[in-house]
Design an enzyme around this catalytic site. Sequence first.
Site, mmCIF file in Angstrom:
data_model
loop_
_atom_site.group_PDB
_atom_site.id
_atom_site.type_symbol
_atom_site.label_atom_id
_atom_site.label_comp_id
_atom_site.label_asym_id
_atom_site.label_seq_id
_atom_site.Cartn_x
_atom_site.Cartn_y
_atom_site.Cartn_z
ATOM 1 N N SER A 179 0.647 -1.278 -0.087
ATOM 2 C CA SER A 179 0.002 -0.063 -0.010
ATOM 3 C C SER A 179 0.871 1.250 -0.015
ATOM 4 C CB SER A 179 -0.922 -0.037 1.173
ATOM 5 O OG SER A 179 -0.231 -0.060 2.479
ATOM 6 N N HIS A 207 -5.339 -3.690 -2.771
ATOM 7 C CA HIS A 207 -4.910 -2.618 -3.879
ATOM 8 C C HIS A 207 -4.589 -3.413 -5.282
ATOM 9 C CE1 HIS A 207 -4.269 0.559 -0.774
ATOM 10 N NE2 HIS A 207 -3.819 -0.420 -0.013
ATOM 11 N N LYS A 239 -11.820 0.406 -2.271
ATOM 12 C CA LYS A 239 -10.803 0.943 -3.102
ATOM 13 C C LYS A 239 -11.407 0.697 -4.596
ATOM 14 C CE LYS A 239 -7.282 0.175 0.300
ATOM 15 N NZ LYS A 239 -8.275 -0.469 1.180
#
Length: 387
Positions: A179, A207, A239
């Site tokens: 991250s 991610h 996300k």
Amino acid sequence: MVGFEQRLGAVLAERRQQGLYRQRLTLESAQGPVVRVDGKEYLNFCSNDYLGLAAHPKVIESFQRAASAYGVGSGASHLVCGHSHPHRALEEALAELTGRGRALLFSSGFAANTGTLTTLLQPGDHVFQDRLNHASLLDGGLHSGARFRRFAHNDVADLQRRLAAAQGLKLVVVDGVFSMDGDSAPLARLAALCRREQAWLMVDDAHGFGVMGDNGAGSVQAAGLGSGDVPVLMATLGKALGSAGAFVAGDELLIEGLIQQARNYIYTTAIPPAVAAAALTALHLLREESWRREHLHQLIARFRRGAAELGLALMHSNSAIQPLLCGEAARAVELSRQLRERGLLIGAIRPPTVPAGTSRLRITLSAGHSEQQVDRLLEELGRCQCS
């Protein structure tokens, strides 16, 4: 004796003195490539809304329709009466996309990671974690009671030495995409090593999910691996899917084990059904609009080419996370301030989130950005670097 007030005050004063004090921004608009703060619009390069779906009209419509049908709150935990049809439909769709038997929703990535690790591990077991793993993975490993070992970042040889010396149940845990550095774990090599050493591999793909892989299934798919290679897959919905919550995907035994034992699942109110419905629509868009991933990867390549021409100290990353190394915290804060004055919003990441001496600007790109906006980012970064 020092009271709580004195202790907290001393910590805050030290943070301010060291340039490590954190402050929140209050947005006055939806997430997007342009956001409004204090009445002023900024180009936003610090959001994890990688596919630009957080404010997509179809996602919003799904949320509103589900809120009308199911209300705002879920009312209870999943095991009481908080598990609604949108939750079930989303879990089934996530299992299908990731190629696994089942998926289980959690209220957050932190809850999913700590709950999974404390369920799987017991005292006497061994857990091996990459040194740059997310804090939730580290906390889950530490709180599990297992023997906790950290190996050098992406160093398969270091992990191999540690695994060979351990006896008993062994779990290896890594981020798919890290991250703060934006680089990827060598998943294929890690999976091969885990097979040889009879260890399980768990991947936090917060991610990578939605962004990587042929159909957006994430880092594990991009590495050509399946559920037999990575028995435990965790990813978040807040996300690339622009929603909220997280999930763990795996086989029937893993998911039933979590339902029966994971305290973070059993004793937590379920995410609102409307949030699950919105995430399900985002999942459909992920499949139908592959141009979002393609456009994002084109922007990443464009940004890295331009940064190289400017001589910017970018860290090695092919993901949407493009960290610009600044060194000292004060330098990162100053660059962030200068860019904000020029109309760009980019966060300064400092210790303890990253090691001392590696403070950085964490630049994140989105499919919602245009080429012109990325060029503007490069132009302003060039000016600030020279000022």
